[in-house]
Design a protein around this motif. Sequence first.
Motif, PDB file in Angstrom:
ATOM      1  N   PHE A  21       2.836  -6.186 -12.476  1.00 14.95           N
ATOM      2  CA  PHE A  21       2.120  -5.729 -11.280  1.00 14.95           C
ATOM      3  C   PHE A  21       1.080  -4.688 -11.687  1.00 14.95           C
ATOM      4  CE2 PHE A  21       6.187  -7.276  -9.852  1.00 14.95           C
ATOM      5  CZ  PHE A  21       5.853  -8.042  -8.744  1.00 14.95           C
ATOM      6  N   ALA A  22       0.091  -4.484 -10.830  1.00 14.06           N
ATOM      7  CA  ALA A  22      -0.978  -3.549 -11.150  1.00 14.06           C
ATOM      8  C   ALA A  22      -1.689  -3.107  -9.878  1.00 14.06           C
ATOM      9  CB  ALA A  22      -1.983  -4.199 -12.102  1.00 14.06           C
ATOM     10  N   PHE A  23      -2.384  -1.983  -9.967  1.00 12.79           N
ATOM     11  CA  PHE A  23      -3.267  -1.569  -8.880  1.00 12.79           C
ATOM     12  C   PHE A  23      -4.427  -2.544  -8.751  1.00 12.79           C
ATOM     13  CE2 PHE A  23      -1.819   2.927  -9.885  1.00 12.79           C
ATOM     14  CZ  PHE A  23      -1.177   3.134  -8.674  1.00 12.79           C
ATOM     15  N   PHE A  24      -4.912  -2.707  -7.532  1.00 17.04           N
ATOM     16  CA  PHE A  24      -6.220  -3.339  -7.360  1.00 17.04           C
ATOM     17  C   PHE A  24      -6.984  -2.567  -6.296  1.00 17.04           C
ATOM     18  CE2 PHE A  24      -3.572  -5.685  -4.299  1.00 17.04           C
ATOM     19  CZ  PHE A  24      -4.373  -5.774  -3.175  1.00 17.04           C
ATOM     20  N   GLY A  25      -8.309  -2.561  -6.441  1.00 17.50           N
ATOM     21  CA  GLY A  25      -9.135  -1.790  -5.528  1.00 17.50           C
ATOM     22  C   GLY A  25      -9.170  -0.322  -5.906  1.00 17.50           C
ATOM     23  N   ALA A  26      -9.807   0.458  -5.053  1.00 23.94           N
ATOM     24  CA  ALA A  26     -10.025   1.882  -5.311  1.00 23.94           C
ATOM     25  C   ALA A  26      -9.011   2.744  -4.557  1.00 23.94           C
ATOM     26  CB  ALA A  26     -11.439   2.262  -4.873  1.00 23.94           C
ATOM     27  N   PRO A  27      -8.865   4.016  -4.939  1.00 21.04           N
ATOM     28  CA  PRO A  27      -8.051   4.935  -4.130  1.00 21.04           C
ATOM     29  C   PRO A  27      -8.715   5.158  -2.768  1.00 21.04           C
ATOM     30  CG  PRO A  27      -8.435   5.807  -6.340  1.00 21.04           C
ATOM     31  CD  PRO A  27      -9.360   4.651  -6.178  1.00 21.04           C
ATOM     32  N   HIS A  28      -7.891   5.332  -1.733  1.00 27.71           N
ATOM     33  CA  HIS A  28      -8.394   5.562  -0.377  1.00 27.71           C
ATOM     34  C   HIS A  28      -7.748   6.830   0.179  1.00 27.71           C
ATOM     35  CE1 HIS A  28     -10.108   1.465   0.039  1.00 27.71           C
ATOM     36  NE2 HIS A  28      -9.071   1.107  -0.709  1.00 27.71           N
ATOM     37  N   PHE A  29      -8.527   7.604   0.923  1.00 28.13           N
ATOM     38  CA  PHE A  29      -7.970   8.761   1.618  1.00 28.13           C
ATOM     39  C   PHE A  29      -8.733   8.976   2.917  1.00 28.13           C
ATOM     40  CE2 PHE A  29      -6.964  13.128   2.666  1.00 28.13           C
ATOM     41  CZ  PHE A  29      -5.614  13.202   2.359  1.00 28.13           C
TER      42      PHE A  29
ATOM     43  N   LEU B 126       0.867  -1.185   0.000  1.00 29.26           N
ATOM     44  CA  LEU B 126       0.000   0.000   0.000  1.00 29.26           C
ATOM     45  C   LEU B 126       0.898   1.227   0.000  1.00 29.26           C
ATOM     46  CD1 LEU B 126      -3.032   1.106   0.540  1.00 29.26           C
ATOM     47  CD2 LEU B 126      -2.147   1.537   2.831  1.00 29.26           C
ATOM     48  N   GLY B 127       0.575   2.177  -0.861  1.00 21.30           N
ATOM     49  CA  GLY B 127       1.368   3.396  -0.898  1.00 21.30           C
ATOM     50  C   GLY B 127       0.638   4.498  -1.630  1.00 21.30           C
ATOM     51  N   GLU B 128       1.280   5.672  -1.675  1.00 22.39           N
ATOM     52  CA  GLU B 128       0.695   6.784  -2.407  1.00 22.39           C
ATOM     53  C   GLU B 128       0.503   6.375  -3.862  1.00 22.39           C
ATOM     54  OE1 GLU B 128       1.863  10.935  -0.252  1.00 22.39           O
ATOM     55  OE2 GLU B 128       3.184  10.240  -1.831  1.00 22.39           O
ATOM     56  N   ALA B 129      -0.704   6.564  -4.358  1.00 21.09           N
ATOM     57  CA  ALA B 129      -1.025   6.105  -5.704  1.00 21.09           C
ATOM     58  C   ALA B 129      -0.104   6.711  -6.751  1.00 21.09           C
ATOM     59  CB  ALA B 129      -2.483   6.425  -6.028  1.00 21.09           C
ATOM     60  N   VAL B 130       0.162   8.006  -6.646  1.00 20.41           N
ATOM     61  CA  VAL B 130       0.975   8.667  -7.661  1.00 20.41           C
ATOM     62  C   VAL B 130       2.414   8.163  -7.612  1.00 20.41           C
ATOM     63  CG1 VAL B 130       1.534  10.677  -6.206  1.00 20.41           C
ATOM     64  CG2 VAL B 130       1.530  10.894  -8.704  1.00 20.41           C
ATOM     65  N   GLN B 131       2.928   7.860  -6.430  1.00 15.63           N
ATOM     66  CA  GLN B 131       4.297   7.346  -6.323  1.00 15.63           C
ATOM     67  C   GLN B 131       4.397   5.932  -6.879  1.00 15.63           C
ATOM     68  OE1 GLN B 131       5.800   4.835  -4.064  1.00 15.63           O
ATOM     69  NE2 GLN B 131       7.754   5.237  -5.090  1.00 15.63           N
ATOM     70  N   LEU B 132       3.438   5.085  -6.526  1.00 15.60           N
ATOM     71  CA  LEU B 132       3.460   3.709  -7.025  1.00 15.60           C
ATOM     72  C   LEU B 132       3.278   3.673  -8.544  1.00 15.60           C
ATOM     73  CD1 LEU B 132       1.368   1.872  -4.284  1.00 15.60           C
ATOM     74  CD2 LEU B 132       3.802   1.586  -4.755  1.00 15.60           C
ATOM     75  N   ASP B 133       2.456   4.556  -9.064  1.00 16.11           N
ATOM     76  CA  ASP B 133       2.210   4.594 -10.503  1.00 16.11           C
ATOM     77  C   ASP B 133       3.468   4.992 -11.255  1.00 16.11           C
ATOM     78  OD1 ASP B 133       0.905   4.604 -12.973  1.00 16.11           O
ATOM     79  OD2 ASP B 133       0.233   6.670 -12.733  1.00 16.11           O
ATOM     80  N   VAL B 134       3.992   6.178 -10.940  1.00 15.67           N
ATOM     81  CA  VAL B 134       5.132   6.705 -11.702  1.00 15.67           C
ATOM     82  C   VAL B 134       6.447   6.057 -11.274  1.00 15.67           C
ATOM     83  CG1 VAL B 134       6.395   8.800 -12.333  1.00 15.67           C
ATOM     84  CG2 VAL B 134       3.912   8.880 -12.021  1.00 15.67           C
ATOM     85  N   GLY B 135       6.605   5.830  -9.978  1.00 16.53           N
ATOM     86  CA  GLY B 135       7.882   5.334  -9.469  1.00 16.53           C
ATOM     87  C   GLY B 135       8.051   3.841  -9.554  1.00 16.53           C
ATOM     88  N   PHE B 136       6.963   3.096  -9.830  1.00 22.39           N
ATOM     89  CA  PHE B 136       7.080   1.633  -9.888  1.00 22.39           C
ATOM     90  C   PHE B 136       6.377   1.039 -11.103  1.00 22.39           C
ATOM     91  CE2 PHE B 136       5.483  -2.630  -8.424  1.00 22.39           C
ATOM     92  CZ  PHE B 136       6.707  -3.283  -8.514  1.00 22.39           C
ATOM     93  N   LEU B 137       5.065   1.213 -11.209  1.00 21.76           N
ATOM     94  CA  LEU B 137       4.316   0.528 -12.253  1.00 21.76           C
ATOM     95  C   LEU B 137       4.728   0.939 -13.656  1.00 21.76           C
ATOM     96  CD1 LEU B 137       0.721   0.523 -10.714  1.00 21.76           C
ATOM     97  CD2 LEU B 137       2.374  -1.355 -10.763  1.00 21.76           C
ATOM     98  N   ARG B 138       5.158   2.173 -13.842  1.00 24.58           N
ATOM     99  CA  ARG B 138       5.568   2.642 -15.171  1.00 24.58           C
ATOM    100  C   ARG B 138       7.048   2.360 -15.465  1.00 24.58           C
ATOM    101  NH1 ARG B 138       1.763   6.395 -17.450  1.00 24.58           N
ATOM    102  NH2 ARG B 138       0.094   6.850 -15.973  1.00 24.58           N
ATOM    103  N   THR B 139       7.712   1.678 -14.552  1.00 23.56           N
ATOM    104  CA  THR B 139       9.119   1.329 -14.748  1.00 23.56           C
ATOM    105  C   THR B 139       9.237  -0.144 -15.128  1.00 23.56           C
ATOM    106  OG1 THR B 139       9.582   0.607 -12.484  1.00 23.56           O
ATOM    107  CG2 THR B 139       9.675   2.997 -12.942  1.00 23.56           C
TER     108      THR B 139
END
Length: 239
Positions: free
Chosen positions: A179-187, A160-173
Amino acid sequence: AEAKDWTKVRIGVEGAYPPFSEVLADGSIVGFDIDMTKALCARIGEECRLVLTSWNQMIPSLIGDRCDAIIASMSDTRERRKQIDFSARYYVSPVRFVGPAGTTLADTAEALDGKVVGVQRGTTNQVFMEVHYPATELRLYDDEDHVMLDLYAGRLDATLGEAVQLDVGFLRTPAGEGFAFFGAPHFDPAIQGSGAAVAVRKDEPDLRDRFSQAIAALRADGTYQQIAGRYFQTDIYGE
């Protein structure tokens, strides 16, 4: 408190949280937080020196006068305000889960009961998991790099982490392939506060206010948007 006559402002940065901050092979530190640091320091008219600091030593270093401010994606939360103070926010991000692509896991407490989720120690992500997913086995790491290594190695069901960090810093690398997101954004504002802000000591209101005014000025003249556009495809400042 009287305004301090600054000659150099020491900024605590982490260097292990791409694309917000990371250390390159040549030893240079780059990322959104670093670019924001340089722009903010130019705006307040002070020379700044980056102080590379591990995450778990950020607040102790600030309180212990080893740095004068923290610009490291640190959320302005009620708990942290018991020890330190914060400027106005400079971005906000919900959290999301990441797991193997095609996972059948859901982001409910029932679905993650007994599963293994890794997060960075001392973050709002840790608190979020403890409050909302108490039956999930939680593994804590000193930095995001080690979280991702264990996720990649299959020792974690998810992170679990900040969506924008996981997206740009991990999933797009390349490391994020498979790997992929699952579930909805939470705040949860009670846990995640009002967003990432510049942290300062409680007895430095002048420095706090100067950073707040500088953030507003960077947004007003378009500098903020130019910096964010180097890293993100969406507006991370929030409403």
